[in-house]
Motif scaffolding. Structure first.
Motif, PDB file in Angstrom:
ATOM      1  N   ASP A   1     -12.395   9.321   7.066  1.00 40.74           N
ATOM      2  CA  ASP A   1     -13.006   8.634   7.857  1.00 40.74           C
ATOM      3  C   ASP A   1     -12.820   8.750   9.350  1.00 40.74           C
ATOM      4  O   ASP A   1     -12.230   9.898   9.690  1.00 40.74           O
ATOM      5  CB  ASP A   1     -12.086   7.155   7.681  1.00 40.74           C
ATOM      6  CG  ASP A   1     -10.612   6.895   8.103  1.00 40.74           C
ATOM      7  OD1 ASP A   1     -10.097   8.162   8.536  1.00 40.74           O
ATOM      8  OD2 ASP A   1     -10.224   5.875   8.222  1.00 40.74           O
TER       9      ASP A   1
ATOM     10  N   GLY B   1      -9.274   0.259  12.951  1.00 41.09           N
ATOM     11  CA  GLY B   1      -9.224  -0.011  11.501  1.00 41.09           C
ATOM     12  C   GLY B   1      -9.978   1.250  10.761  1.00 41.09           C
ATOM     13  O   GLY B   1      -9.827   1.532   9.567  1.00 41.09           O
TER      14      GLY B   1
ATOM     15  N   TYR C   1      -3.308   5.480  -1.680  1.00 38.50           N
ATOM     16  CA  TYR C   1      -4.129   6.232  -0.704  1.00 38.50           C
ATOM     17  C   TYR C   1      -3.321   7.009   0.135  1.00 38.50           C
ATOM     18  O   TYR C   1      -2.499   6.606   0.708  1.00 38.50           O
ATOM     19  CB  TYR C   1      -4.890   5.342   0.115  1.00 38.50           C
ATOM     20  CG  TYR C   1      -5.754   5.417   1.377  1.00 38.50           C
ATOM     21  CD1 TYR C   1      -4.922   6.409   2.230  1.00 38.50           C
ATOM     22  CD2 TYR C   1      -6.948   5.084   1.781  1.00 38.50           C
ATOM     23  CE1 TYR C   1      -5.439   6.694   3.739  1.00 38.50           C
ATOM     24  CE2 TYR C   1      -7.373   5.292   2.835  1.00 38.50           C
ATOM     25  CZ  TYR C   1      -6.726   6.183   3.824  1.00 38.50           C
ATOM     26  OH  TYR C   1      -7.479   6.424   5.091  1.00 38.50           O
TER      27      TYR C   1
ATOM     28  N   ASN D   1      -1.545   4.238   2.121  1.00 34.72           N
ATOM     29  CA  ASN D   1      -1.781   3.010   2.047  1.00 34.72           C
ATOM     30  C   ASN D   1      -1.856   2.608   0.694  1.00 34.72           C
ATOM     31  O   ASN D   1      -2.053   3.375  -0.427  1.00 34.72           O
ATOM     32  CB  ASN D   1      -3.270   2.701   2.588  1.00 34.72           C
ATOM     33  CG  ASN D   1      -3.408   3.173   4.045  1.00 34.72           C
ATOM     34  OD1 ASN D   1      -2.505   2.555   5.053  1.00 34.72           O
ATOM     35  ND2 ASN D   1      -4.265   3.732   4.625  1.00 34.72           N
TER      36      ASN D   1
ATOM     37  N   ARG E   1      -3.669   0.281  -1.002  1.00 42.22           N
ATOM     38  CA  ARG E   1      -5.068  -0.444  -1.349  1.00 42.22           C
ATOM     39  C   ARG E   1      -6.041   0.791  -0.958  1.00 42.22           C
ATOM     40  O   ARG E   1      -5.845   1.649  -0.575  1.00 42.22           O
ATOM     41  CB  ARG E   1      -5.132  -1.587  -0.389  1.00 42.22           C
ATOM     42  CG  ARG E   1      -4.794  -0.940   1.003  1.00 42.22           C
ATOM     43  CD  ARG E   1      -5.137  -1.703   2.178  1.00 42.22           C
ATOM     44  NE  ARG E   1      -4.486  -1.059   3.380  1.00 42.22           N
ATOM     45  CZ  ARG E   1      -5.275  -0.159   4.137  1.00 42.22           C
ATOM     46  NH1 ARG E   1      -6.667   0.121   3.841  1.00 42.22           N
ATOM     47  NH2 ARG E   1      -4.771   0.409   5.261  1.00 42.22           N
TER      48      ARG E   1
ATOM     49  N   PRO F   1     -12.984   1.606   5.765  1.00 36.88           N
ATOM     50  CA  PRO F   1     -13.995   1.738   5.146  1.00 36.88           C
ATOM     51  C   PRO F   1     -14.315   2.727   4.007  1.00 36.88           C
ATOM     52  O   PRO F   1     -15.408   2.860   3.459  1.00 36.88           O
ATOM     53  CB  PRO F   1     -15.360   1.705   6.084  1.00 36.88           C
ATOM     54  CG  PRO F   1     -14.673   2.985   7.207  1.00 36.88           C
ATOM     55  CD  PRO F   1     -13.373   2.471   7.165  1.00 36.88           C
ATOM     56  N   GLU F   2     -13.449   3.605   3.708  1.00 36.42           N
ATOM     57  CA  GLU F   2     -13.632   4.699   2.614  1.00 36.42           C
ATOM     58  C   GLU F   2     -14.063   4.078   1.312  1.00 36.42           C
ATOM     59  O   GLU F   2     -14.815   4.636   0.614  1.00 36.42           O
ATOM     60  CB  GLU F   2     -12.159   5.208   2.509  1.00 36.42           C
ATOM     61  CG  GLU F   2     -11.888   6.345   3.630  1.00 36.42           C
ATOM     62  CD  GLU F   2     -10.723   5.663   4.480  1.00 36.42           C
ATOM     63  OE1 GLU F   2     -10.897   4.180   4.606  1.00 36.42           O
ATOM     64  OE2 GLU F   2      -9.757   6.464   4.881  1.00 36.42           O
TER      65      GLU F   2
HETATM   66  N1  GLY Z   1      -9.776   3.461   6.969  1.00 36.86           N
HETATM   67  C1  GLY Z   1      -8.338   3.403   7.145  1.00 36.86           C
HETATM   68  C2  GLY Z   1      -7.588   2.623   6.523  1.00 36.86           C
HETATM   69  O1  GLY Z   1      -8.125   1.718   5.711  1.00 36.86           O
HETATM   70  O2  GLY Z   1      -6.410   2.258   6.603  1.00 36.86           O
END
Ligand code: GLY
Ligand code: AMP
Length: 424
Positions: A214, A228, A271, A287, A289, A293-294
């Motif tokens: 990203d 984000g 993640y 992360n 979740r 946007p990945e």
């Molecule tokens: N794109 C990075 C995140 O969702 O934290």
């Protein structure tokens, strides 16, 4: 009898999840709380906020939902999964204790340190003067991060000592990020190329997704403050099959085992934000979740039905499962409102959504939108995730931007170079 699914969230990630879940032959009914105007075409939207744990649990119970899929991190850190499991409802998403992998960087860094999982060297602080003193001994570049959640904006990469002192000031003295900054992590600056590796996890087993990258910075050339995420694509050329295997063996599996051994078995999507520097592979962040946007390009490339994977994570039965991928690449360009990542105006009418959707293999995922008298208008910082498939990242990029050119509103901003590393 098909399954009844409740999806939690209302951003671009959840629009992509709704799009993918709605295609599953296993699903007979899909609700989304709160959803958004894009999701409305795929699911029944329910006006319950993502932080209303009690109301969400009650809704799932009352409607005999077979699976709850939690999109964002906040309800996870508030214990939504625990509340649902306590009522016997299957849920895709980690417990509150396991969500600390994202919700507390201090927890995450200490866990990695205890289990010798590679990450940047660090110290944690509650006191600004102690943080400043340590930073002076380390010098710049250095990274100052809030321990708590800050919508992707709480990590400040500091090129100079002055910048580091200012970051301490903002987080710990002015308390710009509120209680998220009660504790800070100060860590060594890592060089290299970043990649995101996400995996389905069932408490024990790890099934990796395709690699993704990203773009966190607001401006072209990865300049300006972090957001984000302004765009993403998959596959990530730097995450070769060999490196992916190493990331699973050296990072994801050890982390999942560490969590289980310490009493917080991890279920859901894990993640890993990775820094790759030649042979060195280190964790920048976890992360709990799907990335946003990945998620959008990843789910456009995912050929397998997603439901068996979501259910297997919830039920502890991922053994032997593997995801099938479209050979093509997918790329998502985020269109944001003016002012983002600062505050942005709402209510600007968006044109060209239908024209963009006519392009083949293009999906326009809604993030911050709402409907006013039948017109879709802006309603947040990141507004749309325009995502396209193509043979190779360059073609996916060309097609995504072709769709972006058809969409407009007052002050729309987007990066023009999403995917540049992969295209080069
Ligand atoms: N794109 C990075 C995140 O969702 O934290
Ligand atoms: P985080 O929220 O911890 O993932 O940090 C957000 C972004 O800041 C990352 O995606 C990196 O671009 C950058 N970053 C964080 N930590 C470091 C580090 N130790 N060295 C270099 N860049 C970093």
């Amino acid at each position: 009898m098909g399954m009844k699914v409740l999806l939690i969230g209302g951003g671009g990630r959840e629009h992509a999840l709704a799009w993918k879940i709605a295609r599953s032959p296993l699903v007979s009914r899909l609700w989304c709380a709160p959803g958004n105007p894009g999701i409305k075409a795929l699911a029944e939207c329910v006006p319950i906020g993502v932080e209303e744990v009690e109301a969400l649990t009650h809704f799932a119970d009352e409607h005999r939902v077979d699976l709850v899929v939690v999109g964002p991190e906040t309800p996870l850190t508030l214990g939504l999964s625990d509340a649902l499991r306590a009522r016997g409802i299957a849920v895709f998403g980690p417990s509150r204790a396991a969500a600390a992998l994202e919700g507390s960087k201090v927890f995450m860094k200490d866990l990695l340190a205890r289990h010798a999982i590679p990450t940047a060297p660090y110290r944690t602080f509650r006191d600004a003067e102690a943080a400043r003193a340590w930073i002076r001994t380390q010098g710049a570049p250095i990274v100052v991060k809030t321990s708590g959640l800050a919508a992707g904006k709480g990590a400040i990469v500091c090129a100079t000592l002055e910048e580091a002192m200012e970051a301490v000031e903002r987080i710990m003295v002015q308390r710009e990020f509120g209680t998220a900054g009660d504790e800070v992590v100060v860590e060594g600056f890592l060089r290299g190329e970043e990649a995101s590796l996400l995996a389905f996890v069932d408490g024990e087993r790890v099934v990796p997704l395709a690699g993704a990258q990203d773009h966190k910075a607001i401006f072209d050339g990865d300049r300006g403050p972090n957001t984000g995420g302004m765009g993403a694509y998959s596959p990530a050329p730097c995450l070769t099959p060999a490196l992916t295997r190493r990331a699973v063996e050296e990072i994801l599996l050890p982390t999942v085992r560490a969590m289980a051994a310490e009493g917080y078995p991890y279920r859901g999507i894990l993640y890993a934000g990775l820094m790759i520097d030649g042979e060195a592979l280190r964790v920048l962040e976890f992360n709990v979740r799907f990335g946003d946007p990945e998620c959008q390009p990843l789910l456009m490339r995912m050929q397998s039905d997603i439901m068996p994977f979501l259910l297997a994570c919830a039920n502890g039965s991922l053994e032997g499962m593997q995801v099938e991928w479209d050979e093509r690449a997918a790329l998502c360009v985020v269109m944001a409102a003016r002012g983002y990542p600062g505050s942005s105006p709402k209510g600007d009418a968006i044109t060209g959504l239908e024209a963009a959707a006519l392009l083949p293999d293009v999906q326009v995922f809604h993030a911050g939108t709402r409907e006013e008298n039948g017109v879709v208008v802006t309603s947040g910082g990141r507004v749309l995730g325009v995502t396209a498939l193509g043979h190779g990242v360059a073609e996916a990029q060309r097609r995504a931007y072709e769709a972006v050119e058809r969409i407009a509103w007052e002050g729309a901003q987007f990066r023009r170079d999403i995917g540049y590393r992969a295209v080069a």
